[in-house]
Design an enzyme around this catalytic site. Structure first.
Site, short mmCIF file in Angstrom:
data_model
loop_
_atom_site.label_atom_id
_atom_site.label_comp_id
_atom_site.label_asym_id
_atom_site.label_seq_id
_atom_site.Cartn_x
_atom_site.Cartn_y
_atom_site.Cartn_z
N ASN A 64 -5.19 -2.84 -2.44
CA ASN A 64 -4.77 -3.87 -3.39
C ASN A 64 -5.87 -4.19 -4.39
O ASN A 64 -7.04 -3.84 -4.18
CB ASN A 64 -4.40 -5.16 -2.64
N CYS A 73 3.41 0.89 0.35
CA CYS A 73 3.58 0.58 -1.08
C CYS A 73 4.75 1.42 -1.58
O CYS A 73 4.62 2.65 -1.71
CB CYS A 73 2.31 0.92 -1.83
N GLY A 74 5.89 0.79 -1.81
CA GLY A 74 7.09 1.54 -2.17
C GLY A 74 7.03 2.14 -3.57
O GLY A 74 7.33 3.32 -3.77
N ARG A 218 0.75 -10.13 -2.12
CA ARG A 218 -0.48 -10.32 -1.36
C ARG A 218 -1.56 -9.42 -1.96
O ARG A 218 -1.31 -8.25 -2.23
CB ARG A 218 -0.24 -9.94 0.10
N CYS A 226 7.59 -5.06 -6.90
CA CYS A 226 7.00 -4.63 -5.63
C CYS A 226 8.07 -3.87 -4.88
O CYS A 226 9.11 -4.44 -4.50
CB CYS A 226 6.52 -5.85 -4.85
N GLY A 227 7.87 -2.58 -4.68
CA GLY A 227 8.92 -1.73 -4.13
C GLY A 227 9.35 -2.11 -2.73
O GLY A 227 10.56 -2.17 -2.44
N THR A 228 8.38 -2.39 -1.86
CA THR A 228 8.74 -2.79 -0.50
C THR A 228 9.46 -4.14 -0.53
O THR A 228 10.42 -4.36 0.23
CB THR A 228 7.49 -2.89 0.39
N1 LIG Z 1 0.61 -6.04 -2.04
C1 LIG Z 1 1.24 -5.32 -0.94
C2 LIG Z 1 0.94 -3.83 -1.02
C3 LIG Z 1 1.51 -3.19 -2.25
C4 LIG Z 1 3.01 -3.25 -2.25
C5 LIG Z 1 3.54 -2.47 -3.45
N2 LIG Z 1 3.39 -3.18 -4.68
C6 LIG Z 1 4.96 -1.99 -3.27
O1 LIG Z 1 5.48 -1.45 -4.27
O2 LIG Z 1 5.52 -2.06 -2.16
C7 LIG Z 1 0.71 -5.81 0.39
O3 LIG Z 1 -0.46 -6.19 0.45
O4 LIG Z 1 1.48 -5.77 1.37
#
Ligand SMILES: N[C@@H](CCC[C@H](N)C(=O)O)C(=O)O
Length: 320
Positions: A64, A73-74, A218, A226-228
């Site tokens: 991060n 990280c999706g 986060r 944020c993909g996830t």
């Molecule tokens: N900030 C997330 C990790 C990155 C997630 C990403 N942006 C996505 O696309 O899923 C974390 O700390 O869990």
């Protein structure tokens, strides 16, 4: 040493990709913080490290902007999928991540002229211990009002496997970021609920097969997407009957993606489909101080701007 990097984005969630043969060769956290500084070529949301793997065609690690490492990280995995598939001239591969080996695949364009990939999102757990998160003596938080957080938002906590708090909100909580920023800052600071922080997403149901999602990440803060988080939001929206479809279009400040969500008796099959846009190729020298030696922009962002314009026509009413 001269490092070759790619600047990429998935739905406007921007990363650097660097491939290494030796994971122990550098302090990746320090490099990630330096690369993501906003006054350094506009910064990025994270660093995606590609390394050798005994379990898949490659391994992806996620750093991060604050230097913390995430389990998944999706949006980034779609970009790594394109990088690896093009490197090995394949249209499907398995990529090792911190907690799972995930299938990635080249897909038909989600929008004219947009390189598109799908990624599996797993594992999934609704148990608070998997985030980790503490709230009274509860084992799960499933579509519930949490009085300490808000009196008009139903929250669900889920890990995919990084930690997410998903709130289904009315339009007033989407129209501006005040409430989301305040709660997210609390849960990502010194607090009694989320020791390792949490990604906080506000979800607005648009119709039976589409939602709008804004995420405070986060280790980063507000990002375009944020993909996830979008995939977790689509899963929660499907489980709670907010959407009736299993193929959900997820609009976000950076455009839109498709999330395919299937759930049955505690089994979850999630797929995230969206762009993998490569915006620049860069060379960084690391002799004494870190210095950019070259920055070569690609022509891919122009096509992506058309996707953003289309998405904005669908969501403009939320911000009137
Ligand atoms: N900030 C997330 C990790 C990155 C997630 C990403 N942006 C996505 O696309 O899923 C974390 O700390 O869990």
């Amino acid at each position: 040493m001269l490092m070759q990097l790619h600047k990429v984005h998935g739905s406007g969630n921007t990363f650097y990709i660097f491939e290494t043969t030796d994971e122990k060769s550098m302090d990746w956290s320090k490099l990630g913080v330096w690369l993501c500084q906003k006054d350094n070529l506009g910064g990025a949301d994270g660093l995606l490290l590609v390394a050798p793997s005994k379990k898949g065609l490659a391994k992806m690690r996620v750093i991060n902007a604050d230097g913390s490492e995430a389990s998944m990280c999706g949006n980034g995995l779609r970009c790594v999928a394109r990088y690896i598939c093009e490197k090995y001239n394949v249209s499907k591969a398995y990529i090792e991540t911190m907690k799972a080996v995930l299938m990635v695949q080249k897909e038909p364009s989600i929008f004219e002229g947009i390189p598109t990939y799908s990624v599996e999102i797993a594992p999934v757990s609704f148990d608070l211990v998997s985030l980790p998160m503490l709230y009274k003596n509860k084992q799960q938080i499933r579509n519930e009002i949490i009085e300490e957080f808000a009196d008009d938002i139903s929250f669900t906590a889920v890990s995919v496997p990084n930690p997410h708090l998903i709130g289904i909100v009315r339009s007033d909580k989407i129209a501006n970021t005040h409430h989301q920023e305040s709660l997210s800052s609390t849960l990502n600071g010194d607090n009694e609920y989320c020791q390792d922080g949490v990604n906080v997403s506000y979800v607005y149901p648009m119709d039976e097969d589409s939602i709008y999602v804004r995420t405070y990440e986060r280790g980063v803060g507000f990002t375009n997407a944020c993909g996830t988080a979008m995939t977790a939001s689509a899963l929660v929206s499907s489980i709670e009957g907010v959407v009736s479809a299993s193929k959900v279009t997820v609009y976000n400040p950076g455009g839109f993606v498709q999330c395919h969500v299937h759930h049955n008796a505690g089994n979850y099959v999630l797929k995230l489909i969206g762009n993998a846009t490569f915006v620049a190729e860069l060379e960084l020298s690391t002799e004494k101080e870190w210095l950019w030696q070259s920055v070569k922009e690609t022509d891919e962002q122009k096509a992506y701007e058309s996707l953003i314009t289309y998405a904005e026509t669908k969501t403009a009413y939320l911000f009137i």
